[in-house]
Scaffold this motif. Structure first.
Motif, PDB file in Angstrom:
ATOM      1  N   UNK A  40       0.719  -1.059  -0.195  1.00 48.97           N
ATOM      2  CA  UNK A  40       0.030  -0.034  -0.096  1.00 48.97           C
ATOM      3  C   UNK A  40       0.957   1.359  -0.040  1.00 48.97           C
ATOM      4  N   UNK A  41       1.864   1.263  -0.207  1.00 54.51           N
ATOM      5  CA  UNK A  41       2.977   2.229   0.111  1.00 54.51           C
ATOM      6  C   UNK A  41       2.433   3.071  -1.332  1.00 54.51           C
ATOM      7  N   UNK A  42       2.703   4.598  -0.990  1.00 57.04           N
ATOM      8  CA  UNK A  42       2.573   5.336  -2.006  1.00 57.04           C
ATOM      9  C   UNK A  42       3.894   6.037  -2.497  1.00 57.04           C
ATOM     10  N   UNK A  43       4.162   6.571  -3.603  1.00 57.67           N
ATOM     11  CA  UNK A  43       5.619   7.124  -3.985  1.00 57.67           C
ATOM     12  C   UNK A  43       5.135   8.741  -4.225  1.00 57.67           C
ATOM     13  N   UNK A  44       5.846   9.483  -3.231  1.00 56.35           N
ATOM     14  CA  UNK A  44       5.399  10.954  -3.170  1.00 56.35           C
ATOM     15  C   UNK A  44       6.660  11.667  -3.528  1.00 56.35           C
ATOM     16  N   UNK A  45       6.153  12.950  -4.280  1.00 60.13           N
ATOM     17  CA  UNK A  45       7.330  13.733  -4.573  1.00 60.13           C
ATOM     18  C   UNK A  45       8.029  14.474  -3.304  1.00 60.13           C
ATOM     19  N   UNK A  46       9.209  14.595  -3.580  1.00 61.77           N
ATOM     20  CA  UNK A  46       9.963  15.126  -2.660  1.00 61.77           C
ATOM     21  C   UNK A  46       9.834  16.632  -2.132  1.00 61.77           C
ATOM     22  N   UNK A  47       9.543  16.973  -0.935  1.00 59.51           N
ATOM     23  CA  UNK A  47       9.408  18.277  -0.603  1.00 59.51           C
ATOM     24  C   UNK A  47      10.907  18.701  -0.309  1.00 59.51           C
ATOM     25  N   UNK A  99      19.456   4.596 -12.041  1.00 57.45           N
ATOM     26  CA  UNK A  99      19.638   3.828 -13.318  1.00 57.45           C
ATOM     27  C   UNK A  99      18.348   4.191 -14.051  1.00 57.45           C
ATOM     28  N   UNK A 100      17.252   4.434 -13.437  1.00 54.69           N
ATOM     29  CA  UNK A 100      15.856   4.492 -14.146  1.00 54.69           C
ATOM     30  C   UNK A 100      15.391   6.262 -14.212  1.00 54.69           C
ATOM     31  N   UNK A 101      16.417   7.108 -13.812  1.00 53.59           N
ATOM     32  CA  UNK A 101      15.826   8.485 -13.911  1.00 53.59           C
ATOM     33  C   UNK A 101      15.395   8.867 -15.255  1.00 53.59           C
ATOM     34  N   UNK A 102      15.897   8.225 -16.217  1.00 54.97           N
ATOM     35  CA  UNK A 102      15.180   8.433 -17.696  1.00 54.97           C
ATOM     36  C   UNK A 102      13.904   8.202 -17.722  1.00 54.97           C
ATOM     37  N   UNK A 103      12.980   7.526 -17.017  1.00 52.01           N
ATOM     38  CA  UNK A 103      11.668   7.321 -16.905  1.00 52.01           C
ATOM     39  C   UNK A 103      10.936   8.319 -16.075  1.00 52.01           C
ATOM     40  N   UNK A 104      10.168   9.195 -17.088  1.00 58.01           N
ATOM     41  CA  UNK A 104       9.479  10.286 -16.903  1.00 58.01           C
ATOM     42  C   UNK A 104       7.983  10.408 -17.340  1.00 58.01           C
ATOM     43  N   UNK A 105       7.605   8.827 -17.366  1.00 54.20           N
ATOM     44  CA  UNK A 105       6.138   8.551 -17.924  1.00 54.20           C
ATOM     45  C   UNK A 105       5.116   9.266 -16.605  1.00 54.20           C
ATOM     46  N   UNK A 106       4.518  10.125 -16.739  1.00 53.35           N
ATOM     47  CA  UNK A 106       3.783  10.698 -15.650  1.00 53.35           C
ATOM     48  C   UNK A 106       2.386   9.747 -15.618  1.00 53.35           C
ATOM     49  N   UNK A 107       1.894   8.963 -16.684  1.00 56.54           N
ATOM     50  CA  UNK A 107       0.915   7.857 -16.716  1.00 56.54           C
ATOM     51  C   UNK A 107       1.018   6.841 -15.527  1.00 56.54           C
ATOM     52  N   UNK A 108       2.517   6.659 -15.189  1.00 60.44           N
ATOM     53  CA  UNK A 108       2.787   5.506 -14.349  1.00 60.44           C
ATOM     54  C   UNK A 108       2.340   6.196 -12.996  1.00 60.44           C
ATOM     55  N   UNK A 109       1.962   7.488 -12.603  1.00 65.54           N
ATOM     56  CA  UNK A 109       1.583   8.050 -11.460  1.00 65.54           C
ATOM     57  C   UNK A 109       0.233   7.369 -11.319  1.00 65.54           C
ATOM     58  N   UNK A 154      17.460  18.421  -3.683  1.00 61.71           N
ATOM     59  CA  UNK A 154      16.056  17.955  -3.961  1.00 61.71           C
ATOM     60  C   UNK A 154      15.916  16.995  -5.394  1.00 61.71           C
ATOM     61  N   UNK A 155      15.088  15.953  -4.962  1.00 59.15           N
ATOM     62  CA  UNK A 155      15.096  14.728  -5.940  1.00 59.15           C
ATOM     63  C   UNK A 155      13.985  14.871  -6.711  1.00 59.15           C
ATOM     64  N   UNK A 156      14.066  14.345  -8.073  1.00 57.35           N
ATOM     65  CA  UNK A 156      12.475  14.279  -8.771  1.00 57.35           C
ATOM     66  C   UNK A 156      11.869  13.075  -8.316  1.00 57.35           C
ATOM     67  N   UNK A 157      10.686  13.063  -8.670  1.00 58.33           N
ATOM     68  CA  UNK A 157       9.637  12.107  -8.299  1.00 58.33           C
ATOM     69  C   UNK A 157      10.312  10.618  -9.068  1.00 58.33           C
ATOM     70  N   UNK A 158      10.201   9.620  -8.149  1.00 62.05           N
ATOM     71  CA  UNK A 158      10.513   8.335  -8.737  1.00 62.05           C
ATOM     72  C   UNK A 158       9.443   7.812  -9.644  1.00 62.05           C
ATOM     73  N   UNK A 159       9.265   8.070 -10.749  1.00 60.34           N
ATOM     74  CA  UNK A 159       7.997   7.516 -11.463  1.00 60.34           C
ATOM     75  C   UNK A 159       8.357   5.923 -11.524  1.00 60.34           C
ATOM     76  N   UNK A 160       9.539   5.677 -11.826  1.00 60.53           N
ATOM     77  CA  UNK A 160       9.570   4.211 -11.866  1.00 60.53           C
ATOM     78  C   UNK A 160       9.277   3.227 -10.638  1.00 60.53           C
ATOM     79  N   UNK A 161       9.086   3.834  -9.375  1.00 66.79           N
ATOM     80  CA  UNK A 161       8.773   3.113  -8.363  1.00 66.79           C
ATOM     81  C   UNK A 161       6.992   3.007  -8.447  1.00 66.79           C
ATOM     82  N   UNK A 162       6.320   3.856  -9.025  1.00 70.22           N
ATOM     83  CA  UNK A 162       5.092   3.573  -9.463  1.00 70.22           C
ATOM     84  C   UNK A 162       4.771   2.456 -10.349  1.00 70.22           C
TER      85      UNK A 162
END
Length: 385
Positions: free
Chosen positions: A2-9, A297-307, A26-34
């Motif tokens: 049930x964990x959620x992947x949140x954007x970093x404050x 390794x997966x920082x290139x993944x920026x697909x917002x539909x993964x959220x 500050x780090x970008x959102x890890x879309x790959x975890x979604x």
């Protein structure tokens, strides 16, 4: 699960406890975890729908004969649970940094319970109206069993889950309880590393110590995934070092060792031998996927539909088994096996979206506001004691 992947404050300044660590950017959102969360959920779904041979009534025949390739994949995809636990360790640590115990409690209640309550009730209605496919649970849910399930603490109360997939929620809950103890003092780099080391030691000695309460809390079988996930998050937040690499490596070694006692239970489901080598390959892939996320390794993944896809993971996991079985056993009378699988998958994804859109999204803000108000009142009134 049930964990959620949140954007970093923006991250808080380091405390004295963690002064040796460089200040993280500050780090970008890890879309790959979604995406990995959804992959894990679909893996567990494939295990139940394709890998479990002893529920032949679901498909009106043997899955291994009707879908040989699908069964081969499904027979090992129960390791999606291990991937879930790795992600949970990573994400819970990430989302708790700089927050209070009350914030953590509120976030878990808001995230877990609305969809869970709906899933329990929907599954109960399904089981009341249709014959259960599980051969070892033949009775209809009783009112007290349903009500106790709504607490999500039915397992320690000795009450069977309405849907057997809920077993992992108790494993997650025990992780939350352990981590909440650390939150009382606040998260720092040193404290979290120490937490990982102490938990790993206790999980190692829990068996020989023969203390049931200790084993229940430290989870000698599954602790390694949560601990490794936490260590991977520390790599992500700060930077890798030999100690963190050692924690991850030790967790992998212990995970492969404890897998010897886990495989047998899943062989009962498949009704045939499972390769230790293939199982460990799946588990190793899970470690590498989350580790790769931590190391960029997966920082290139920026697909917002993964959220959006990630938001469906929890309701899909909660709904897919008992309700999915009932759909499969009816649709498979009219369609071949593989089309049946994909049709039911689409239906269940749609149901998961409806639960997310109609239950989780509107209820979460309301529930959070009420809990925040409750904690504020407790703090205010408690100050006058």
């Amino acid at each position: 699960m049930s964990s959620t992947v949140a954007s970093h404050d923006p991250l808080p300044p380091l405390t004295a406890d963690s002064a040796v660590a460089p200040k993280p950017a500050k780090r970008p959102r890890l879309y790959v975890l979604d995406g990995l969360r959804l992959l894990a959920a679909v893996g567990v779904l494939c295990w139940h729908w394709l890998g479990v041979e002893r529920f032949q009534g679901v498909w009106h025949g043997s899955p291994s004969k009707l879908m040989p390739f699908g069964h081969l994949i499904g027979a090992y995809s129960w390791t999606g649970v291990q991937l879930f636990f790795l992600i949970s360790g990573f994400v819970i640590c990430m989302s708790c940094w700089g927050r209070s115990l009350g914030d953590f409690f509120t976030s878990r209640v808001v995230r877990l319970f609305p969809a869970y309550w709906v899933a329990v009730l929907l599954t109960t209605v399904t089981l009341m109206l249709a014959t259960t496919i599980w051969g070892d649970i033949t009775s209809k849910p009783t009112p007290t069993r349903v009500l106790t399930n709504l607490t999500m603490l039915n397992a320690p109360s000795g009450v069977a889950d309405i849907d057997p997939v809920y077993w992992s929620l108790w494993a997650e809950t025990r992780f939350y309880v352990l981590f909440s103890v650390l939150l009382i003092w606040g998260l720092t780099y040193k404290r979290v590393v120490g937490f990982c080391l102490v938990w790993a030691f206790l999980a190692t000695v829990a068996g020989p110590a023969d203390l049931p309460v200790l084993s229940m809390m430290v989870q000698p079988t599954y602790a390694w995934y949560f601990i490794a996930g936490i260590a991977m998050y520390l790599m992500y937040r700060f930077k890798p070092n030999l100690l963190l690499w050692g924690i991850v490596a030790f967790c992998w070694l212990m995970a492969q060792d404890r897998m010897r006692g886990v495989i047998g239970g899943y062989e009962y489901g498949t009704q045939h031998h499972l390769s230790w080598y293939l199982t460990i390959a799946y588990v190793t892939a899970a470690f590498l996927l989350v580790l790769g996320s931590a190391l960029g390794w997966f920082n290139w993944v920026r697909w917002k539909w993964l959220t959006v896809a990630g938001s469906l993971t929890y309701p899909l996991y909660l709904l897919h088994q008992e309700i999915g079985f009932q759909l499969i056993t009816r649709i498979s009378r009219h369609l071949p096996p593989y089309p049946t699988f994909f049709v039911v998958l689409v239906i269940m994804m749609g149901a998961a979206y409806l639960v997310h859109r109609l239950v989780e999204r509107p209820m979460a803000p309301w529930l959070k506001k009420k809990l925040d108000t409750s904690f504020a009142q407790i703090r205010r009134d408690g100050a006058s004691d």
